[in-house]
Write an enzyme that holds these catalytic residues in place. Structure first.
Site, PDB file in Angstrom:
ATOM      1  CG  ASP A 152      17.969  37.512  65.480  1.00 51.99           C
ATOM      2  OD1 ASP A 152      18.784  36.869  64.801  1.00 51.99           O
ATOM      3  OD2 ASP A 152      17.002  38.116  64.981  1.00 51.99           O
ATOM      4  CG  HIS A 166      16.138  41.451  68.547  1.00 48.67           C
ATOM      5  ND1 HIS A 166      16.193  42.554  67.737  1.00 48.67           N
ATOM      6  CD2 HIS A 166      15.835  40.398  67.737  1.00 48.67           C
ATOM      7  CE1 HIS A 166      15.916  42.202  66.476  1.00 48.67           C
ATOM      8  NE2 HIS A 166      15.709  40.901  66.452  1.00 48.67           N
ATOM      9  CG  ASP A 182      18.404  41.302  63.812  1.00 48.60           C
ATOM     10  OD1 ASP A 182      18.897  42.125  63.021  1.00 48.60           O
ATOM     11  OD2 ASP A 182      17.292  40.781  63.619  1.00 48.60           O
ATOM     12  NE  ARG A 226      10.802  43.517  67.487  1.00 49.75           N
ATOM     13  CZ  ARG A 226      11.194  43.310  66.233  1.00 49.75           C
ATOM     14  NH1 ARG A 226      12.404  42.831  65.998  1.00 49.75           N
ATOM     15  NH2 ARG A 226      10.393  43.575  65.228  1.00 49.75           N
ATOM     16  CG  HIS A 257      16.334  44.901  63.778  1.00 48.85           C
ATOM     17  ND1 HIS A 257      15.419  45.816  64.258  1.00 48.85           N
ATOM     18  CD2 HIS A 257      15.599  43.884  63.275  1.00 48.85           C
ATOM     19  CE1 HIS A 257      14.197  45.365  64.061  1.00 48.85           C
ATOM     20  NE2 HIS A 257      14.278  44.200  63.462  1.00 48.85           N
ATOM     21  CG  ASP A 293      12.397  66.706  73.856  1.00 53.29           C
ATOM     22  OD1 ASP A 293      12.360  67.911  74.161  1.00 53.29           O
ATOM     23  OD2 ASP A 293      12.496  65.791  74.698  1.00 53.29           O
ATOM     24  CG  ASP A 324      -5.503  65.714  82.036  1.00 54.10           C
ATOM     25  OD1 ASP A 324      -6.385  66.532  81.754  1.00 54.10           O
ATOM     26  OD2 ASP A 324      -5.720  64.513  82.274  1.00 54.10           O
TER      27      ASP A 324
END
Length: 648
Positions: free
Chosen positions: A179, A181, A208, A212, A241, A581, A621
């Site tokens: 991995d 990541h 992977d 992260r 992943h 968005d 706010d």
């Protein structure tokens, strides 16, 4: 004679004093050594339980991910349809074939002002070196080159078998990495120590690559470039992943959308397809099997080699009953409608047995005990014992199994009498100084040689106790966040053990409640002194679990359970907001906030009154234009340690 006697007396006195001094020095040395060893042992205990906290919460998050899979799928599909229309209306060219989300890269202009790396195909080692240097200096590859690279990578991967066969010789040792990541510095350090890939320096990267870390995209670009240059000597296995559903939760989707705002969704959908074409396993000299996760008692390499791997875009799947329930969700009386879910999250082309074959090799972990059972820690795959390993090795005449998938303190680990090797290549995985990374060098004798390393920025300048303290504080902070988001359930359960309403329960009862509610399998008695206060009788003041925590944003008029829920699901809300968005501004209006929250809460069946949501929206706010940075807003709910000294 007197003189002689006097001399003898002085020597005896000196010898006695010297003996006493030596004895005192030895005792002092023993005491110092004992103290030093005690302190080292205490530090090691603190480090180990901190890493256990990180690991347990990581696995718990993976379990929770499954309940949101279909929802994220729907949301992403919803955005894609709108995005496709937007791209078309803006004059972009969308191919009508199976790659309908891939814009033709030839139509994308690279401006003269672009100062980043440039690629021309076919690629060569000069391109790779220039690209490595550019990415090392944090330059961004232009989306035109990214899309062309992905197009070429997909074309090559489609020609690869499910199980890749490689051979090694004394002049051609193979390197196996675990991995990464998203930790680009680890990849660069491996290449620096071990040399760049070549025809005489082959590599296997065991899944992977993404999530992260902050540089998952750069890692993929580098790996794909070397794959195209050395297709017979550079090999990639799929990890758990390499799955677009997990990418939405663990950071890769957000990273791509942030770095490639205009073409981000196109890149993501191309990658979704590429991940499905990654090979599932590698066989070295027909004796060493390399898979990302592990095996089960039903693993069949012949079946794995025949299935159509590209039909598994994701392994995340909800039970049918749960899916049907979700499909009936209504927002303000209007059904959401989930027509796309059946084609995205179900797998009509593959049998359940074929899906399980892939799930097991990507998600499973070894265990010390015999047998093979469901991997409850992760919520997917199996936990397989030494008998399962022996059965598979004997069946296919193999010598050993190499896998990754699990954090390891030293970068590697041997189990099942050395027949199962775990290799983990991401150093500083949880926190700087938390672990080393490692890779394997292997020659035709098939005897693994482990090479450890650790990327150092400030690690080398800090003392050991300072590094352990940082890791421990970060782990406890993470654990306290989880305690906070389960506050109401914890309080209700504590009350059942506190029949006299004293606010005190026994240590055993406290540990039992913590485990039953949080489901983390942690050494709660060891952690007791770090999480709660006790009275002189040794009983736990269970409300002190929450003394060290609060939300950064005071919400006196907001429903407490609503704040706890927002803290718990803030990462998931961020995913939803990234999807809705449309202008990718990162800003949200009060109405958009209400819409985001209502969709999510309705999907999960969270009951919150409109009045509570309105108060929450009003507490934000907003800027002068009536918008707020949604990421900053969610971070404001991040559970933090109070700054004041509680002891005082």
């Amino acid at each position: 004679m007197e003189c002689t006697i006097s001399t003898m007396g002085c020597n005896a006195s000196a010898d006695y004093s010297k003996h006493k001094y030596n004895e005192t020095a030895i005792k002092a040395t023993v005491l110092i050594q004992r103290w030093y060893r005690c302190k080292r042992a205490q530090l090691e205990v603190r480090r180990r339980y901190s890493l256990t906290i990180f690991e347990s919460i990581e696995y718990a998050d993976e379990q929770e991910q499954t309940q949101l899979s279909n929802f994220f799928t729907f949301m992403l599909e919803h955005r894609v349809h709108r995005g496709e229309v937007a791209h078309t209306s803006s004059g972009s060219h969308v191919s009508p074939d199976a790659d309908s989300y891939v814009i033709e890269y030839e139509k994308i202009d690279v401006p003269d002002s672009y100062r980043g790396p440039r690629l021309s195909f076919p690629l060569n080692i000069a391109h790779a070196k220039a690209l490595l240097n550019a990415l090392k200096n944090r330059q961004l590859l232009h989306p035109r080159y990214v899309l062309q690279l992905l197009h070429e990578t997909r074309r090559l991967l489609k020609e690869k078998p499910n199980i890749t066969h490689v051979s090694v010789s004394y002049f051609k040792e193979i390197t196996i990495c675990g991995d990464l990541h998203g930790n680009l510095d680890d990849l660069l350090l491996v290449f620096h120590k071990n040399g760049l890939p070549s025809e005489i320096n082959p590599y296997v990267f065991n899944g992977d690559f993404v999530d992260r870390g902050k540089n998952s995209m750069e890692i993929l670009i580098i790996l794909f470039v070397f794959l195209l240059i050395y297709p017979n000597d550079f090999h990639l296995n799929r990890g758990n992943h390499e799955d677009y559903i997990l990418n939405m939760k663990y950071g890769f989707t957000k990273e791509v959308l942030k770095k490639y705002k205009v073409h981000g969704m196109t890149i993501l959908y191309h990658l979704r397809d590429i991940f499905s074409w990654l090979p599932l396993a590698t066989l070295v000299n027909n004796k060493v099997l390399i898979v990302h996760g592990g095996i089960s008692d039903t693993t069949d390499l012949d079946s794995l080699n025949l299935l159509e791997r590209n039909k598994l875009k994701t392994l995340m799947k909800l039970p049918k009953l749960e899916t049907d329930r979700k499909n009936q969700v209504k927002i303000q009386g209007i059904p959401l409608g989930y027509p796309e879910l059946s084609q995205w999250s179900s797998h009509p082309e593959l049998t359940e047995e074929e899906r399980k074959q892939v799930l097991d090799i990507l998600w499973s972990d070894p265990k010390k005990q015999h047998g093979c059972n469901l991997n409850r820690r992760r919520g997917a795959g199996c936990c397989f014992g030494p008998d399962t390993t022996e059965q598979l090795l004997k069946k296919y005449n193999l010598k050993m199994l190499i896998r990754s998938h699990e954090f390891k303190l030293n970068g590697y680990d041997l189990t099942h009498d050395g027949k199962v090797i775990t290799i983990f290549s991401a150093s500083n995985y949880y926190e700087e100084g938390s672990n080393r990374g490692a890779y394997i060098r292997m020659n035709p004798d098939l005897v693994p040689r482990f090479v450890q390393y650790q990327v150092c920025t400030s690690t080398g300048k800090r003392k050991n106790w300072e590094r352990v303290k940082t890791i421990e504080q970060s782990a406890l902070q993470t654990l306290q966040e989880r305690i906070f988001v389960h506050k109401q359930k914890l309080m209700d359960t504590f009350a059942k053990y506190d029949c006299n309403n004293t606010g005190r329960i026994s240590v055993s009862d406290w540990a039992a409640v913590m485990e039953s509610v949080l489901q983390l399998k942690l050494p709660w008695r060891t952690l007791k002194s770090r999480l709660v206060k006790t009275d002189p009788d040794g009983n736990v003041d269970y409300m002190s679990c929450f003394y060290y925590m609060d939300t950064a944003r005071p919400m006196h008029q907001v429903q407490p359970t609503l704040v706890e829920t927002l803290c718990k699901y803030r990462k998931d809300l961020q995913v939803i907001f990234n999807i809705i968005d449309e202008d990718e501004s990162g800003l949200i209006s009060p109405d958009e906030f209400r819409k985001t929250w209502k969709i999510f809460s309705s999907y999960l069946g969270i009951h919150s009154h409109d009045e509570a949501i309105d108060k929450l929206a009003q507490s934000i706010d907003y800027n002068k234009d009536g918008y707020i940075d949604f990421s900053e807003f969610l971070e404001a709910f991040h559970v933090v340690r109070k700054l004041e000294n509680k002891a005082a």
